[in-house]
Enzyme design. Structure first.
Site, PDB file in Angstrom:
ATOM      1  N   CYS A 106      -3.672  -2.544  -4.514  1.00  0.00           N
ATOM      2  CA  CYS A 106      -2.950  -1.290  -4.755  1.00  0.00           C
ATOM      3  C   CYS A 106      -2.908  -0.276  -3.438  1.00  0.00           C
ATOM      4  O   CYS A 106      -3.941   0.291  -3.170  1.00  0.00           O
ATOM      5  CB  CYS A 106      -3.341  -0.542  -5.922  1.00  0.00           C
ATOM      6  SG  CYS A 106      -2.854   1.160  -6.052  1.00  0.00           S
TER       7      CYS A 106
ATOM      8  N   CYS B  20      -3.740   3.240  -4.021  1.00  0.00           N
ATOM      9  CA  CYS B  20      -5.431   3.482  -4.651  1.00  0.00           C
ATOM     10  C   CYS B  20      -5.990   3.306  -2.891  1.00  0.00           C
ATOM     11  O   CYS B  20      -6.965   4.092  -3.069  1.00  0.00           O
ATOM     12  CB  CYS B  20      -5.770   2.051  -5.115  1.00  0.00           C
ATOM     13  SG  CYS B  20      -4.796   1.887  -6.728  1.00  0.00           S
TER      14      CYS B  20
END
Length: 102
Positions: free
Chosen positions: A31, A34
């Site tokens: 991600c 993230c």
């Protein structure tokens, strides 16, 4: 302070027995957002020893993600006295993350 990983085996025990406010970062290794928020989380962990910081890999612990209705990542959830306190989604600035435990 080190950011520890929570999983199916230790999540409930650690969250329910915490003596400090907790921030949990729900993330995945693939991600992009993230990865952007992780340095901010690490900075908070170093600067705020009064907060316990953990992370949960949603690919490795999907049951926990489902339990807390994590629909997109990153999702950052605070817990107080073992109970969900506040929840924010997406890459957030440091102040927004710290607001979770105020």
């Amino acid at each position: 302070m080190e950011i520890k990983t929570l999983n199916n085996e230790n999540f409930k025990d650690i969250v329910s027995n915490a003596t400090k406010p907790i921030i949990v970062d729900f993330y995945a290794d693939w991600c992009g957002p993230c990865k952007m928020v992780m340095p901010v989380i690490e900075e908070i962990a170093k600067e705020h020893t009064e907060i316990e910081i953990y992370k949960v890999n949603v690919d490795e612990s999907p049951e926990i993600a489902r339990e807390f209705k994590v629909m997109s990542i990153p999702t950052i959830i605070s817990f107080k006295d073992g109970v969900l306190n506040k929840k924010i989604m997406g890459a957030q600035p440091k102040d927004s993350i710290l607001d979770l435990v105020k």
